[in-house]
Write an enzyme that holds these catalytic residues in place. Structure first.
Site, PDB file in Angstrom:
ATOM      1  N   LYS A 166      36.218 -55.148  -5.327  1.00 39.77           N
ATOM      2  CA  LYS A 166      36.108 -56.296  -4.425  1.00 39.77           C
ATOM      3  C   LYS A 166      36.866 -56.127  -3.102  1.00 39.77           C
ATOM      4  CE  LYS A 166      33.283 -58.973  -6.189  1.00 39.77           C
ATOM      5  NZ  LYS A 166      32.327 -57.897  -5.914  1.00 39.77           N
ATOM      6  N   TYR A 207      32.039 -47.689 -16.568  1.00 40.74           N
ATOM      7  CA  TYR A 207      33.333 -48.334 -16.790  1.00 40.74           C
ATOM      8  C   TYR A 207      33.582 -48.253 -18.291  1.00 40.74           C
ATOM      9  CZ  TYR A 207      33.139 -50.492 -12.110  1.00 40.74           C
ATOM     10  OH  TYR A 207      33.085 -50.713 -10.755  1.00 40.74           O
ATOM     11  N   HIS A 240      22.674 -48.877  -5.983  1.00 40.74           N
ATOM     12  CA  HIS A 240      22.897 -48.833  -7.428  1.00 40.74           C
ATOM     13  C   HIS A 240      22.446 -50.160  -8.023  1.00 40.74           C
ATOM     14  CE1 HIS A 240      25.575 -45.170  -8.235  1.00 40.74           C
ATOM     15  NE2 HIS A 240      25.061 -45.022  -7.024  1.00 40.74           N
ATOM     16  N   PRO A 278      41.579 -52.628  -8.282  1.00 39.65           N
ATOM     17  CA  PRO A 278      40.301 -52.045  -7.851  1.00 39.65           C
ATOM     18  C   PRO A 278      39.152 -52.183  -8.849  1.00 39.65           C
ATOM     19  CG  PRO A 278      41.823 -50.326  -8.561  1.00 39.65           C
ATOM     20  CD  PRO A 278      42.592 -51.606  -8.596  1.00 39.65           C
ATOM     21  N   TYR A 289      29.859 -59.048  -9.341  1.00 36.07           N
ATOM     22  CA  TYR A 289      29.944 -57.652  -8.908  1.00 36.07           C
ATOM     23  C   TYR A 289      29.102 -57.427  -7.647  1.00 36.07           C
ATOM     24  CZ  TYR A 289      30.586 -52.596  -9.579  1.00 36.07           C
ATOM     25  OH  TYR A 289      30.952 -51.280  -9.426  1.00 36.07           O
TER      26      TYR A 289
HETATM   27  C1  PHB Z   1      35.313 -45.933  -6.282  1.00 34.82           C
HETATM   28  O1  PHB Z   1      34.310 -45.214  -6.294  1.00 34.82           O
HETATM   29  O2  PHB Z   1      36.339 -45.609  -5.668  1.00 34.82           O
HETATM   30  C2  PHB Z   1      35.310 -47.184  -7.064  1.00 34.82           C
HETATM   31  C3  PHB Z   1      34.132 -47.662  -7.596  1.00 34.82           C
HETATM   32  C4  PHB Z   1      34.128 -48.821  -8.353  1.00 34.82           C
HETATM   33  C5  PHB Z   1      35.311 -49.501  -8.558  1.00 34.82           C
HETATM   34  C6  PHB Z   1      36.494 -49.039  -8.026  1.00 34.82           C
HETATM   35  C7  PHB Z   1      36.507 -47.869  -7.261  1.00 34.82           C
HETATM   36  O3  PHB Z   1      35.290 -50.613  -9.332  1.00 34.82           O
END
Ligand code: PHB
Length: 397
Positions: free
Chosen positions: A302, A209, A74, A298, A390
């Site tokens: 990280k 997000y 990604h 989450p 990130y």
């Molecule tokens: C997930 O796909 O579980 C996931 C992806 C990005 C995040 C947190 C969880 O920031």
């Protein structure tokens, strides 16, 4: 009581414990890994999905690793707020990317690698005690766990080692022997994530997000046919409270501008948020790594990546200690690990606070938050900080 010995006793067969056993074996160091779960449980628990570039670089060196063939690179994420999407393009900002490759697939690769190499992994074995870590011959005591999850008293194993590593997650047993409560640091958050897994095609090419007036949502992915999505909820929410239609309405309302592709929801869970750093990561002949040592919310993805960074440092330090009796790097381990851990704590807290609606936030806080989001997406410096954190800072070794 069967008595045995090894060089390094590793508690926990998650990504950290298994990768550590691999890196130690590469250095010619023997280890035994314990985990109270069965192999099937470990390989089927749905956890995180995003791997930093550096994590992929390490995992792809494992014989048989599928991360580069089955994972998806990604090159960006979308931040959505005030009804508009803003793409953060990682390669143009920092020359790095991330990979979507679910944690349970990482675990399948690691377990296959370790078993093929003859690694001693004691599944269904719970470590019930750690002793002697202030001397030079620590030991762990373990018991088999039966099908009901109960410890079987007559199955006790005592394993002596030169070093004990707690990679045993947020309810760590080893942490009780190593960490210091007084200097542990933590904070709670007034919200949680409601997570769903559904059978549907992806709704977008990249992760979204989304900060909305109704609260945060994250549209993530697992594969071409399975998707992972989250929305911010109260920590006491009962996962069964919502019908599937209500779940879709809630998610959809929080990503205005995208039409979610719906499908049967086959798993739902509520994930509580916590930030935590143990007050001591190493004491004598024991150390804790991964979730045993720290927890992050989450939002910045990280958790597993930070565990891998701990492992790289510790593998080098244990190489020096076990093979040469050189303690310099094990003495420096905690300070070097904490440097990255606190940067990741900050990033995870920052992403969380910038994107979620806090229950008692007033109109000022809401407008300020939108100002913060604009400060990020309208500035190359702001976007670069986000992309750098990130995709992951370079590992210090
Ligand atoms: C997930 O796909 O579980 C996931 C992806 C990005 C995040 C947190 C969880 O920031």
């Amino acid at each position: 009581m069967p008595l045995a010995s090894t060089q390094v006793a590793i508690v926990g067969a998650g990504p950290a414990g298994l990768l550590l056993s691999h890196l130690l074996a590469e250095r010619g160091i023997d280890s035994v890994v314990f985990d109270r779960r069965t192999r099937t449980e470990i390989e089927s628990t749905i956890r995180a999905g995003i791997l930093e570039q550096g994590t992929v670089d390490i995992l792809s060196t494992l014989p048989g690793s599928r991360v580069l063939t089955d994972g998806n690179r990604h090159d960006g994420i979308e931040l959505r707020f005030a009804g508009e999407g803003h793409r953060i393009d990682f390669p143009s900002l920092v020359g790095r990317s991330v990979w979507l490759y679910p944690q349970h697939e990482v675990l399948k690769d690691l377990i296959a690698d370790r078993l093929a190499a003859g690694q001693d992994i004691r599944f269904s074995h719970e470590v019930t005690g750690v002793s002697g870590i202030d001397g030079d011959r620590p030991a762990v005591r373990a018991h088999a766990v039966d099908g009901d999850g109960e410890v079987v008293p007559e199955t006790v194993i005592e394993l002596a080692a030169q070093f004990v590593v707690g990679a045993d997650g947020s309810r760590s047993v080893v942490r009780q022997a190593v960490a210091d409560r007084e200097t542990s640091r933590y904070r709670e958050y007034p919200f949680a994530w409601f997570g769903v897994l559904c059978e549907a095609p992806p709704s977008a090419d990249e992760l979204i997000y989304s900060n909305s007036d109704a609260g945060f949502a994250l549209i993530s992915q697992r594969s071409d046919t399975v998707q992972r999505m989250y929305f911010q909820c109260d920590p006491d929410t009962d996962p069964e409270r919502f019908s599937e239609a209500e779940l879709w309405d809630t998610l959809q309302a929080r990503v205005p501008g995208t039409t979610l592709r719906e499908g049967p929801i086959f798993q739902r869970d509520v994930l509580r948020f916590r930030s935590f750093v143990a007050g001591r990561l190493r004491r004598g002949r024991a150390a804790i790594i991964g979730d045993a040592a720290h927890t992050v919310p989450p939002t910045g993805a990280k958790g597993m990546n930070l565990a891998i960074a701990d492992v790289l440092l510790l593998a080098d330090a244990l190489g020096d200690l076990v093979l040469e009796g050189d303690e310099h790097r094990i003495d420096a381990f905690a300070d070097i690990a904490l440097h990255r851990i606190w940067k990741a704590q900050h990033f995870s807290w920052w992403m969380t606070s910038m994107l979620h609606r806090t229950p008692d936030a007033g109109a000022f806080d809401r407008e300020r938050q939108l100002g913060e989001l604009r400060s990020v997406v309208e500035s190359d410096a702001g976007k670069t900080y986000l992309a750098e954190a990130y995709t992951g800072w370079p590992f210090s070794r």
